[in-house]
Scaffold this active site. Structure first.
Site, PDB file in Angstrom:
ATOM      1  N   HIS A  57       0.835  -1.206   0.000  1.00 21.51           N
ATOM      2  CA  HIS A  57       0.000   0.000   0.000  1.00 21.51           C
ATOM      3  C   HIS A  57       0.871   1.256   0.000  1.00 21.51           C
ATOM      4  O   HIS A  57       0.619   2.184  -0.767  1.00 21.51           O
ATOM      5  CB  HIS A  57      -0.942   0.045   1.202  1.00 21.51           C
ATOM      6  CG  HIS A  57      -1.629   1.369   1.304  1.00 21.51           C
ATOM      7  ND1 HIS A  57      -2.713   1.684   0.522  1.00 21.51           N
ATOM      8  CD2 HIS A  57      -1.340   2.471   2.030  1.00 21.51           C
ATOM      9  CE1 HIS A  57      -3.072   2.934   0.783  1.00 21.51           C
ATOM     10  NE2 HIS A  57      -2.254   3.424   1.701  1.00 21.51           N
ATOM     11  N   GLU A  58       1.884   1.279   0.842  1.00 23.10           N
ATOM     12  CA  GLU A  58       2.735   2.471   0.953  1.00 23.10           C
ATOM     13  C   GLU A  58       3.460   2.784  -0.349  1.00 23.10           C
ATOM     14  O   GLU A  58       3.758   3.939  -0.625  1.00 23.10           O
ATOM     15  CB  GLU A  58       3.750   2.303   2.089  1.00 23.10           C
ATOM     16  CG  GLU A  58       3.138   2.323   3.468  1.00 23.10           C
ATOM     17  CD  GLU A  58       2.538   3.669   3.838  1.00 23.10           C
ATOM     18  OE1 GLU A  58       3.171   4.712   3.590  1.00 23.10           O
ATOM     19  OE2 GLU A  58       1.410   3.680   4.381  1.00 23.10           O
ATOM     20  N   THR A  59       3.758   1.779  -1.146  1.00 24.74           N
ATOM     21  CA  THR A  59       4.455   1.995  -2.421  1.00 24.74           C
ATOM     22  C   THR A  59       3.493   1.912  -3.600  1.00 24.74           C
ATOM     23  O   THR A  59       3.921   1.765  -4.736  1.00 24.74           O
ATOM     24  CB  THR A  59       5.580   0.964  -2.618  1.00 24.74           C
ATOM     25  OG1 THR A  59       5.015  -0.351  -2.618  1.00 24.74           O
ATOM     26  CG2 THR A  59       6.635   1.070  -1.534  1.00 24.74           C
ATOM     27  N   ARG A 183      -5.286  -1.493   1.852  1.00 31.64           N
ATOM     28  CA  ARG A 183      -4.383  -2.255   2.733  1.00 31.64           C
ATOM     29  C   ARG A 183      -4.958  -3.638   3.042  1.00 31.64           C
ATOM     30  O   ARG A 183      -4.245  -4.637   3.023  1.00 31.64           O
ATOM     31  CB  ARG A 183      -4.155  -1.496   4.041  1.00 31.64           C
ATOM     32  CG  ARG A 183      -3.338  -0.238   3.896  1.00 31.64           C
ATOM     33  CD  ARG A 183      -3.211   0.471   5.245  1.00 31.64           C
ATOM     34  NE  ARG A 183      -2.660   1.802   5.126  1.00 31.64           N
ATOM     35  CZ  ARG A 183      -1.358   2.090   5.112  1.00 31.64           C
ATOM     36  NH1 ARG A 183      -0.466   1.125   5.185  1.00 31.64           N
ATOM     37  NH2 ARG A 183      -0.950   3.345   5.028  1.00 31.64           N
TER      38      ARG A 183
END
Length: 200
Positions: A57-59, A183
């Site tokens: 999710h962060e990337t 996520r």
């Protein structure tokens, strides 16, 4: 860690991994001996699945034109979000650098140019309590019990508290959010790779 996730499974879970390699992940994990080695095999698999879901999710899932998320990869010395967990701010760069033995305050771009350093910073964040919050590792392995303060803040055992630890100020307490669904979707997909769905 390699006994929990093979190179082929890593590649299946992270189809658009680009810069993020299995070898860098394994090398970084060696610096954090409790990662994916705590608890039963199922607990260890859940930890890897949860870690890779949160970093996916962060990337932004590693889409090819943004190998490090939605931020430009310039050579600035600012402490903006970088790496698979998007560490930000000088205090995180300083603490992460100290923990992994690299001066990230003077060389923050290492978090985008050295894939082992990238994974080490993400694993440092994962394994380290983010006061007043617990570590993601302790949550996913069942080693954390919420205090009355945690409960009052809505932090209870389960996958959701991982998002609270990583990006709670932005994503938590706002009702139904696409970020949260994203996520959860990565986590469910990763668990399918481990044939562990559905999880209670």
């Amino acid at each position: 860690v390699s006994s929990v996730i093979s190179s082929s499974l890593f590649e299946k879970m992270l189809l658009h991994r680009g810069f993020y390699t299995y070898d860098a992940f394994i090398a970084a994990a060696k610096s954090f001996p409790a990662f994916a080695t705590t608890g039963s095999t199922d607990v260890r698999k859940r930890e890897v699945a949860a870690f890779l879901a949160q970093t996916s999710h962060e990337t932004t899932g590693g889409w090819p034109t943004a190998p490090d998320g939605p931020y430009e990869l310039g050579s600035t010395s600012d402490y903006f979000g970088r790496g698979p967990i998007q560490i930000s701010y000088n205090y995180n760069y300083g603490a992460a650098g100290k923990a992994i033995g690299v001066d990230l305050l003077r060389n923050p771009d290492l978090v985008t140019s050295d894939n082992t350093v990238e994974f080490k910073t993400a694993l440092w964040f994962w394994m380290t309590p983010q006061s007043p919050k617990p570590s993601s590792h302790d949550v996913i392995t069942g080693r954390w019990s919420p205090s009355s303060t945690d409960k009052a803040a809505g932090r209870v055992p389960g996958y959701g508290v991982l998002t609270n630890i990583i990006d709670g100020g932005v994503e938590c307490g706002k009702g139904q959010e696409s970020h949260v669904a994203d996520r959860i979707g990565y986590y469910k997909d990763n668990l399918d790779c481990y044939n562990q769905k559905p999880f209670a």
